[in-house]
Design an enzyme around this catalytic site. Sequence first.
Site, PDB file in Angstrom:
ATOM      1  CG  ASN A  64      -3.683  -4.270   1.805  1.00 44.55           C
ATOM      2  OD1 ASN A  64      -3.557  -5.376   1.287  1.00 44.55           O
ATOM      3  ND2 ASN A  64      -2.672  -3.629   2.365  1.00 44.55           N
ATOM      4  CD  GLU A  81      -2.831  -5.717   4.873  1.00 41.90           C
ATOM      5  OE1 GLU A  81      -3.523  -4.885   5.494  1.00 41.90           O
ATOM      6  OE2 GLU A  81      -1.598  -5.614   4.738  1.00 41.90           O
ATOM      7  CD  GLU A 121      -1.539  -0.447   3.596  1.00 37.61           C
ATOM      8  OE1 GLU A 121      -2.619  -0.971   3.341  1.00 37.61           O
ATOM      9  OE2 GLU A 121      -1.250   0.025   4.700  1.00 37.61           O
TER      10      GLU A 121
HETATM   11  C1  FCB Z   1      -2.977  -2.124   6.706  1.00 39.79           C
HETATM   12  C2  FCB Z   1      -1.539  -2.556   6.861  1.00 39.79           C
HETATM   13  C3  FCB Z   1      -1.365  -3.748   7.741  1.00 39.79           C
HETATM   14  C4  FCB Z   1      -2.271  -3.730   8.942  1.00 39.79           C
HETATM   15  C5  FCB Z   1      -3.678  -3.357   8.569  1.00 39.79           C
HETATM   16  C6  FCB Z   1      -4.652  -3.317   9.700  1.00 39.79           C
HETATM   17  O1  FCB Z   1      -3.069  -0.828   6.252  1.00 39.79           O
HETATM   18  O2  FCB Z   1      -0.989  -2.913   5.612  1.00 39.79           O
HETATM   19  O3  FCB Z   1      -0.007  -3.859   8.053  1.00 39.79           O
HETATM   20  O4  FCB Z   1      -1.727  -3.008   9.988  1.00 39.79           O
HETATM   21  O5  FCB Z   1      -3.701  -2.154   7.887  1.00 39.79           O
END
Ligand code: FCB
Length: 507
Positions: A331, A399, A190
């Site tokens: 993510n 994610e 990200e």
């Molecule tokens: C994202 C991050 C990850 C984690 C989540 C909750 O933005 O990539 O490392 O902390 O949030």
Amino acid sequence: MLLLMLRVSFFLCFLLIKLSLCADKYSRDDFPPGFVFGASSSAYQVEGAADQDGRTPSILDTYAHAGNYDGATGDVACDQYHKYKEDVQLMVDTGLEAYRFSISWSRLIPNGRGPVNPKGVQYYNNLIDELITHGIEPHVTLHHSDLPQALDDEYGGWVSRKIVKDFTTYADACFKNFGDRVLHWTTMNEPNVFILGGYDVGFLPPQRCSAPFGVNCSRGNSSTEPYMAAHYTLLAHASAARLYKKMYQDKQHGYIGINVFAYWFVPLTKTIEDELATQRAMDFYFGWVLNPLVFGDYPDVMKKIVGSRIPVFTSLESRIVKGSFDFIGLNYYNILNIKDYSSTLKMETRDFMADSAIKISPLDNGTTTFEYPITPWGLQELLEYIKENYGNPPIYIHENGQRTRRNSSLEDWGRVKFLQGHIQSLLEAIRNGSNSRGYLTWSFLDSLELLDGYESSYGLYYVDLEDPDLKRQPKLSAHWYSHFLKRKNVINFDEVLTSISNGYDIQ
Ligand code: FCB
């Protein structure tokens, strides 16, 4: 007649009940062949052993040690550096098919440049071998917010073009040492978030920003640096991807991609202004990274508003960046509302946030708890948007997961519901043609969280920080995920309790 009407309405009711019960049923086998399910982590958030075996600090170590997590640090974290065998066993017990982790640049190449650290190579070899021996695919990220501090000190890290060469050399060391076994490489986690947080608002490391946009930064320029940092990040990614494709891909048969953070944005009102602002938000947050990768340039609206402060791709750079990926990692956690805020366009001093001329607010559905409102349809909309606007590239959900307070109950029903809903939405998106290839939930273990240290957690497994042995304990969500992955049968939210209470899947 009355009897007939009663019969018809009874039948309709029955049908509706049936439909609504069936609606949230699906099984592991409904996903296409080759689709993988797993869980995610990142080096600083789980490894610990921060000053062992030659590792030097990253900007995250500096940030944590400056007290930004109220004294918490990743010095020990989950101690995965020493407990990787135990953790891989837990992954096996859970039924994970893939594990996403990141390599700590300053563990592999202390200070970011120079000789490779044999102890670093050994650790990642051990972890990769342990995963592969147990049939779990390693999905490896090269940079997850943990730039070596030495490179930040020397030339400001991502705000300098010098980073392109150093990152490529580091990537080369990773491909050379681990590429015979790692088939999924992600260059950056990200960029949009670490840049916005680290170079615009300044609440994340390396805390560069300028007034009035960012607070408490001793250096930086919120009007220009976010754009520069993104530009050099994209060039560094493209350079590493080019190297991989030229020198390694034919022999190693792997894939290389980049990750981007995405919200699904929804206009706060139905006015044309808010609709346009929502598209602008998509372009500033998502298109900023994805347009250069897919089309070779920044979105027109960004170039128009930001003018000379956004770097220009030379035609060679544009050619190298365009198409420099085999997949996109996403993510995704939640939906945000967008309101037009064009008045900020009149401001003389601009910054990244003000340039987008939007105002963000949590989804206006009345929920203001610590946990995210569960809105899986946002994921489906997002995947549809990518399919329609970016040529339907292969996607890995890198994610996705629910946030809870660290020491809340092991019976994390909210997380079960969150996972169940999002996996179902993903399936719907795939049925509609999305080219999604995998789903990795954040996170495997309760980790040091980048935003608040040990206050929140996302793990399938609770890690007891009071216990010197850092004992891991499965939450209900670990049992649910395991049940889904192993039994491969249909799971309906209302059936979960019954089936789980008939015997937990993780013994
Ligand atoms: C994202 C991050 C990850 C984690 C989540 C909750 O933005 O990539 O490392 O902390 O949030």
